[in-house]
Motif scaffolding. Structure first.
Motif, PDB file in Angstrom:
ATOM      1  N   ILE A  58       0.385  -1.359  -0.186  1.00 28.20           N
ATOM      2  CA  ILE A  58       0.048   0.176   0.196  1.00 28.20           C
ATOM      3  C   ILE A  58       0.681   1.021  -0.262  1.00 28.20           C
ATOM      4  O   ILE A  58       0.333   2.211  -1.158  1.00 28.20           O
ATOM      5  N   LYS A  59       1.612   1.311   1.154  1.00 26.32           N
ATOM      6  CA  LYS A  59       2.912   2.507   1.018  1.00 26.32           C
ATOM      7  C   LYS A  59       3.338   2.549  -0.230  1.00 26.32           C
ATOM      8  O   LYS A  59       4.137   3.438  -0.868  1.00 26.32           O
ATOM      9  N   ALA A  60       4.108   1.469  -1.369  1.00 23.06           N
ATOM     10  CA  ALA A  60       4.455   1.872  -2.143  1.00 23.06           C
ATOM     11  C   ALA A  60       3.740   2.407  -3.800  1.00 23.06           C
ATOM     12  O   ALA A  60       3.749   2.709  -4.228  1.00 23.06           O
ATOM     13  N   ALA A  64       3.757   5.977  -5.557  1.00 21.86           N
ATOM     14  CA  ALA A  64       3.742   6.286  -6.757  1.00 21.86           C
ATOM     15  C   ALA A  64       3.150   7.077  -7.391  1.00 21.86           C
ATOM     16  O   ALA A  64       3.169   7.077  -8.200  1.00 21.86           O
ATOM     17  N   LEU A  65       1.594   6.991  -6.538  1.00 20.41           N
ATOM     18  CA  LEU A  65       0.952   7.878  -6.472  1.00 20.41           C
ATOM     19  C   LEU A  65       1.140   9.438  -6.670  1.00 20.41           C
ATOM     20  O   LEU A  65       0.839  10.208  -7.063  1.00 20.41           O
ATOM     21  N   PHE A  66       1.066   9.061  -5.483  1.00 21.87           N
ATOM     22  CA  PHE A  66       1.720  10.759  -4.732  1.00 21.87           C
ATOM     23  C   PHE A  66       2.534  11.059  -4.356  1.00 21.87           C
ATOM     24  O   PHE A  66       2.881  12.083  -3.350  1.00 21.87           O
ATOM     25  N   CYS A  69       5.093  13.018  -0.928  1.00 20.79           N
ATOM     26  CA  CYS A  69       3.858  13.461   0.241  1.00 20.79           C
ATOM     27  C   CYS A  69       3.350  12.873   0.928  1.00 20.79           C
ATOM     28  O   CYS A  69       2.826  12.371   2.287  1.00 20.79           O
ATOM     29  N   GLY A  70       2.300  11.624  -0.244  1.00 16.04           N
ATOM     30  CA  GLY A  70       1.817  11.169  -0.051  1.00 16.04           C
ATOM     31  C   GLY A  70       2.594   9.524   1.016  1.00 16.04           C
ATOM     32  O   GLY A  70       1.387   9.453   1.898  1.00 16.04           O
ATOM     33  N   ALA A  71       3.428   9.156   0.802  1.00 12.64           N
ATOM     34  CA  ALA A  71       4.287   7.915   1.265  1.00 12.64           C
ATOM     35  C   ALA A  71       4.544   8.120   2.802  1.00 12.64           C
ATOM     36  O   ALA A  71       3.656   8.038   3.705  1.00 12.64           O
ATOM     37  N   GLY A  72       5.082   9.454   3.021  1.00 13.99           N
ATOM     38  CA  GLY A  72       5.731   9.946   4.131  1.00 13.99           C
ATOM     39  C   GLY A  72       3.926  10.539   5.009  1.00 13.99           C
ATOM     40  O   GLY A  72       4.325  10.058   6.449  1.00 13.99           O
ATOM     41  N   ALA A  73       3.115  10.793   4.492  1.00 12.73           N
ATOM     42  CA  ALA A  73       1.876  11.250   5.514  1.00 12.73           C
ATOM     43  C   ALA A  73       1.451   9.625   5.500  1.00 12.73           C
ATOM     44  O   ALA A  73       0.873   9.945   7.516  1.00 12.73           O
ATOM     45  N   ILE A  74       1.604   8.512   5.167  1.00 13.90           N
ATOM     46  CA  ILE A  74       1.224   6.889   6.245  1.00 13.90           C
ATOM     47  C   ILE A  74       2.276   6.744   6.777  1.00 13.90           C
ATOM     48  O   ILE A  74       1.219   5.822   6.748  1.00 13.90           O
ATOM     49  N   TRP A 103      -7.145   4.846   0.780  1.00 10.90           N
ATOM     50  CA  TRP A 103      -8.130   4.278   0.008  1.00 10.90           C
ATOM     51  C   TRP A 103      -7.669   4.477  -2.019  1.00 10.90           C
ATOM     52  O   TRP A 103      -8.128   3.101  -3.087  1.00 10.90           O
ATOM     53  N   THR A 104      -7.435   4.984  -2.102  1.00  8.37           N
ATOM     54  CA  THR A 104      -7.019   5.848  -3.774  1.00  8.37           C
ATOM     55  C   THR A 104      -6.016   4.561  -4.148  1.00  8.37           C
ATOM     56  O   THR A 104      -6.098   3.927  -5.026  1.00  8.37           O
ATOM     57  N   ALA A 105      -4.592   4.847  -3.025  1.00  5.84           N
ATOM     58  CA  ALA A 105      -4.298   3.536  -3.158  1.00  5.84           C
ATOM     59  C   ALA A 105      -4.780   2.155  -3.328  1.00  5.84           C
ATOM     60  O   ALA A 105      -4.101   1.041  -4.376  1.00  5.84           O
ATOM     61  N   LEU A 106      -5.736   2.377  -2.759  1.00  9.32           N
ATOM     62  CA  LEU A 106      -6.011   0.385  -2.930  1.00  9.32           C
ATOM     63  C   LEU A 106      -6.861   0.322  -3.980  1.00  9.32           C
ATOM     64  O   LEU A 106      -6.687  -0.388  -5.318  1.00  9.32           O
ATOM     65  N   THR A 107      -7.158   1.471  -4.730  1.00  7.95           N
ATOM     66  CA  THR A 107      -7.820   2.059  -5.769  1.00  7.95           C
ATOM     67  C   THR A 107      -6.977   1.084  -6.945  1.00  7.95           C
ATOM     68  O   THR A 107      -7.718   0.108  -8.195  1.00  7.95           O
TER      69      THR A 107
END
Length: 227
Positions: A58-60, A64-66, A69-74, A103-107
């Protein structure tokens, strides 16, 4: 003191039918008999998938998507509270402000995050403010699947479909936008209350690795409005 609000996601891993022997069941008389679609897509997950690999995948995807910033947030707040290989079901915990990243990463994930992982879909079935709400939905899904399978094998396919599809009541004139809002409200619960039993319902002794057995006591059938 400001309390950090969290969200719990109930996620189902669904597998497309590929025509293998997993899509057929032996009935003892006619050899192989095709099993229902809703059972075939809920096959057991690969045994080499662990909680750690799931979080890493999920973090990976968030990376890739964000980006960073996105990886650090979660990075520090994402955790798996419950994980079951036989039912292909797991529960994630994340802070409310970072829910959309997960949720977006899971999608966008399209395979099990292991070596030679099978193609799959990660379906978010429920989002709640407490783990109790999500736990009740997981139990309701398991019971409904059993009842629908019994109805299907008895030849009542219509009843099986009705059991598995939960209709939402449209308001007003029943516009497409209104029905969409009702569908989202049916998935997302904004209950920010504390769970009566804390967040230990689905955790084993050390909180990692082993599959957990779900407590199936009490009335787990959900009512329409939980907020």
């Amino acid at each position: 003191m400001v309390r950090v609000k969290e969200r719990y996601l109930l996620v189902n891993i669904l597998y497309p039918r590929d025509g293998t022997t997993l899509d057929k069941a032996s009935d003892g008389k006619d050899g192989n008999k095709e099993i229902p679609e809703f059972v075939a897509i809920r096959q057991a997950t690969q045994s080499d998938l662990t909680r750690q690999l799931l979080v890493r995948g999920i973090k990976a995807e968030a990376q890739a998507l964000f980006g960073d910033c996105g990886a650090g947030a979660i990075e520090r707040t994402l955790s798996v509270k419950y994980f079951s290989l036989p039912t292909s079901t797991f529960i994630l915990r994340i802070t409310r402000e970072h829910l959309r990243y997960v949720w977006t990463a899971l999608t966008f994930m399209r395979s099990v995050p292991v070596r030679n992982g099978r193609p799959c879909i990660f379906r978010v079935a429920r989002v709640g403010g407490t783990i109790r709400k999500v736990e009740e939905e997981a139990i309701r899904q398991a019971r409904t699947l059993i009842l629908a399978t019994k109805a299907y094998m008895a030849g009542n396919k219509t009843s099986a479909f009705e059991l598995l599809t939960r209709s939402t009541k449209a308001k007003g004139k029943g516009s497409a936008m209104t029905r969409r809002k009702d569908f989202v409200a049916d998935i997302v619960s904004d209950d920010d209350g504390e769970d009566d039993n804390g967040d230990e319902d689905f955790e084993d002794g050390n909180g990692d690795g082993n599959d957990d057995e779900m407590d199936d006591d009490g009335d787990a059938h959900l009512n329409g409005d939980e907020d």
